[in-house]
Design a protein around this motif. Structure first.
Motif, PDB file in Angstrom:
ATOM      1  N   ARG A  71     196.975   6.654  74.849  1.00  3.68           N
ATOM      2  CA  ARG A  71     195.868   5.784  75.241  1.00  3.68           C
ATOM      3  C   ARG A  71     196.356   4.411  75.693  1.00  3.68           C
ATOM      4  O   ARG A  71     197.456   3.996  75.407  1.00  3.68           O
ATOM      5  CB  ARG A  71     194.885   5.646  74.074  1.00  3.68           C
ATOM      6  N   ARG A  72     195.486   3.731  76.463  1.00  5.21           N
ATOM      7  CA  ARG A  72     195.731   2.373  76.969  1.00  5.21           C
ATOM      8  C   ARG A  72     196.864   2.328  77.998  1.00  5.21           C
ATOM      9  O   ARG A  72     197.577   1.336  78.113  1.00  5.21           O
ATOM     10  CB  ARG A  72     196.013   1.387  75.824  1.00  5.21           C
ATOM     11  N   ARG A  73     197.022   3.414  78.751  1.00  8.35           N
ATOM     12  CA  ARG A  73     198.057   3.463  79.798  1.00  8.35           C
ATOM     13  C   ARG A  73     197.474   3.725  81.181  1.00  8.35           C
ATOM     14  O   ARG A  73     198.212   3.961  82.122  1.00  8.35           O
ATOM     15  CB  ARG A  73     199.080   4.545  79.463  1.00  8.35           C
ATOM     16  N   GLY A  74     196.145   3.776  81.281  1.00 11.50           N
ATOM     17  CA  GLY A  74     195.498   3.977  82.580  1.00 11.50           C
ATOM     18  C   GLY A  74     195.242   5.418  82.959  1.00 11.50           C
ATOM     19  O   GLY A  74     194.730   5.683  84.051  1.00 11.50           O
ATOM     20  N   TYR A  75     195.571   6.353  82.094  1.00 14.55           N
ATOM     21  CA  TYR A  75     195.378   7.766  82.432  1.00 14.55           C
ATOM     22  C   TYR A  75     193.898   8.106  82.625  1.00 14.55           C
ATOM     23  O   TYR A  75     193.524   8.773  83.588  1.00 14.55           O
ATOM     24  CB  TYR A  75     195.964   8.677  81.358  1.00 14.55           C
ATOM     25  N   ALA A  76     193.045   7.687  81.691  1.00 14.69           N
ATOM     26  CA  ALA A  76     191.618   8.015  81.785  1.00 14.69           C
ATOM     27  C   ALA A  76     191.009   7.399  83.042  1.00 14.69           C
ATOM     28  O   ALA A  76     190.214   8.046  83.724  1.00 14.69           O
ATOM     29  CB  ALA A  76     190.881   7.546  80.530  1.00 14.69           C
ATOM     30  N   ARG A  77     191.388   6.169  83.359  1.00 17.94           N
ATOM     31  CA  ARG A  77     190.859   5.541  84.576  1.00 17.94           C
ATOM     32  C   ARG A  77     191.278   6.331  85.818  1.00 17.94           C
ATOM     33  O   ARG A  77     190.466   6.587  86.708  1.00 17.94           O
ATOM     34  CB  ARG A  77     191.335   4.092  84.707  1.00 17.94           C
ATOM     35  N   ALA A  78     192.527   6.738  85.874  1.00 22.41           N
ATOM     36  CA  ALA A  78     193.008   7.503  87.032  1.00 22.41           C
ATOM     37  C   ALA A  78     192.267   8.837  87.151  1.00 22.41           C
ATOM     38  O   ALA A  78     191.898   9.252  88.256  1.00 22.41           O
ATOM     39  CB  ALA A  78     194.510   7.737  86.915  1.00 22.41           C
ATOM     40  N   ILE A  79     192.042   9.490  86.033  1.00 22.86           N
ATOM     41  CA  ILE A  79     191.310  10.765  86.063  1.00 22.86           C
ATOM     42  C   ILE A  79     189.876  10.538  86.502  1.00 22.86           C
ATOM     43  O   ILE A  79     189.353  11.258  87.360  1.00 22.86           O
ATOM     44  CB  ILE A  79     191.393  11.458  84.689  1.00 22.86           C
ATOM     45  N   LEU A  80     189.212   9.537  85.937  1.00 20.73           N
ATOM     46  CA  LEU A  80     187.834   9.235  86.322  1.00 20.73           C
ATOM     47  C   LEU A  80     187.742   8.934  87.815  1.00 20.73           C
ATOM     48  O   LEU A  80     186.890   9.483  88.513  1.00 20.73           O
ATOM     49  CB  LEU A  80     187.323   8.039  85.503  1.00 20.73           C
ATOM     50  N   GLU A  81     188.615   8.084  88.317  1.00 20.72           N
ATOM     51  CA  GLU A  81     188.598   7.738  89.744  1.00 20.72           C
ATOM     52  C   GLU A  81     188.842   8.960  90.622  1.00 20.72           C
ATOM     53  O   GLU A  81     188.220   9.111  91.670  1.00 20.72           O
ATOM     54  CB  GLU A  81     189.618   6.639  90.025  1.00 20.72           C
ATOM     55  N   THR A  82     189.741   9.838  90.193  1.00 18.80           N
ATOM     56  CA  THR A  82     190.019  11.059  90.956  1.00 18.80           C
ATOM     57  C   THR A  82     188.795  11.957  91.015  1.00 18.80           C
ATOM     58  O   THR A  82     188.417  12.457  92.089  1.00 18.80           O
ATOM     59  CB  THR A  82     191.209  11.818  90.331  1.00 18.80           C
ATOM     60  N   LEU A  83     188.160  12.177  89.868  1.00 17.88           N
ATOM     61  CA  LEU A  83     186.978  13.047  89.832  1.00 17.88           C
ATOM     62  C   LEU A  83     185.831  12.468  90.657  1.00 17.88           C
ATOM     63  O   LEU A  83     185.142  13.195  91.376  1.00 17.88           O
ATOM     64  CB  LEU A  83     186.545  13.291  88.386  1.00 17.88           C
ATOM     65  N   LEU A  84     185.634  11.157  90.570  1.00 20.24           N
ATOM     66  CA  LEU A  84     184.570  10.520  91.354  1.00 20.24           C
ATOM     67  C   LEU A  84     184.871  10.584  92.850  1.00 20.24           C
ATOM     68  O   LEU A  84     183.975  10.849  93.667  1.00 20.24           O
ATOM     69  CB  LEU A  84     184.376   9.075  90.903  1.00 20.24           C
ATOM     70  N   ALA A  85     186.130  10.367  93.229  1.00 24.61           N
ATOM     71  CA  ALA A  85     186.506  10.434  94.652  1.00 24.61           C
ATOM     72  C   ALA A  85     186.321  11.845  95.204  1.00 24.61           C
ATOM     73  O   ALA A  85     185.838  12.024  96.323  1.00 24.61           O
ATOM     74  CB  ALA A  85     187.949   9.970  94.835  1.00 24.61           C
ATOM     75  N   ARG A  86     186.689  12.833  94.417  1.00 22.90           N
ATOM     76  CA  ARG A  86     186.492  14.219  94.863  1.00 22.90           C
ATOM     77  C   ARG A  86     185.015  14.523  95.020  1.00 22.90           C
ATOM     78  O   ARG A  86     184.610  15.233  95.935  1.00 22.90           O
ATOM     79  CB  ARG A  86     187.144  15.188  93.884  1.00 22.90           C
ATOM     80  N   GLY A  87     184.201  14.020  94.099  1.00 22.69           N
ATOM     81  CA  GLY A  87     182.759  14.216  94.218  1.00 22.69           C
ATOM     82  C   GLY A  87     182.203  13.573  95.476  1.00 22.69           C
ATOM     83  O   GLY A  87     181.416  14.180  96.203  1.00 22.69           O
ATOM     84  N   THR A  88     182.628  12.356  95.741  1.00 23.37           N
ATOM     85  CA  THR A  88     182.190  11.664  96.952  1.00 23.37           C
ATOM     86  C   THR A  88     182.593  12.444  98.193  1.00 23.37           C
ATOM     87  O   THR A  88     181.818  12.564  99.150  1.00 23.37           O
ATOM     88  CB  THR A  88     182.778  10.236  96.999  1.00 23.37           C
ATOM     89  N   ALA A  89     183.783  13.017  98.170  1.00 28.57           N
ATOM     90  CA  ALA A  89     184.276  13.769  99.330  1.00 28.57           C
ATOM     91  C   ALA A  89     183.427  15.000  99.639  1.00 28.57           C
ATOM     92  O   ALA A  89     183.388  15.441 100.784  1.00 28.57           O
ATOM     93  CB  ALA A  89     185.728  14.191  99.099  1.00 28.57           C
ATOM     94  N   VAL A  90     182.748  15.539  98.627  1.00 28.00           N
ATOM     95  CA  VAL A  90     181.895  16.713  98.869  1.00 28.00           C
ATOM     96  C   VAL A  90     180.422  16.344  98.922  1.00 28.00           C
ATOM     97  O   VAL A  90     179.557  17.212  98.900  1.00 28.00           O
ATOM     98  CB  VAL A  90     182.135  17.840  97.827  1.00 28.00           C
TER      99      VAL A  90
END
Length: 129
Positions: A71-90
């Motif tokens: 925790r506290r290394r940015g992993y969750a933020r990167a995953i959240l941003e990836t999932l949201l970007a993929r959603g936006t793309a579709v």
């Protein structure tokens, strides 16, 4: 990534029972929408995971979990941003998720990503449980 490794990280446990894997597999195949999975960490041993389901213009975020030691290394933020970007793309234009009130770290992350509370909820336990 193997589904069992993803599930172990999602559950935050090194060992996951066959029953838990079966229940989780049922959840992953229930309902409509396109499912997306994201993980971070060494191959076959994720330390952070998340899932998004895109349906009818919405992305729903599920099963976000980071192992305590990562925790506290940015992993969750990167995953959240990836999932949201993929959603936006579709074609998703809205997103939502649930987070427990006790999880201050996740609440901070989601607020910083633009999410805001809409309602609160609580779990109830049957007296005979």
């Amino acid at each position: 990534i193997r589904a069992t490794a993803w599930l172990r990280a999602a559950e935050g446990k090194a060992r996951v029972s066959a029953e838990a894997i079966e229940r989780f597999a049922e959840q992953l195949t229930a309902g409509a929408g396109q499912r997306r999975f994201a993980s971070m960490g060494p191959p076959g041993a994720p330390v952070a995971v998340g899932m998004g389901i895109d349906f009818d213009g919405y992305t729903t975020i599920y099963n976000m979990h980071t192992l305590p030691e990562a925790r506290r290394r940015g992993y969750a933020r990167a995953i959240l941003e990836t999932l949201l970007a993929r959603g936006t793309a579709v074609g998703s234009t809205e997103a939502f998720l649930q987070v427990t009130q006790e999880n201050a770290g996740a609440q901070w992350l989601y607020r910083s990503a633009g999410f805001s509370p809409v309602y609160s909820y609580s779990y109830r336990q049957r007296p005979d449980s």
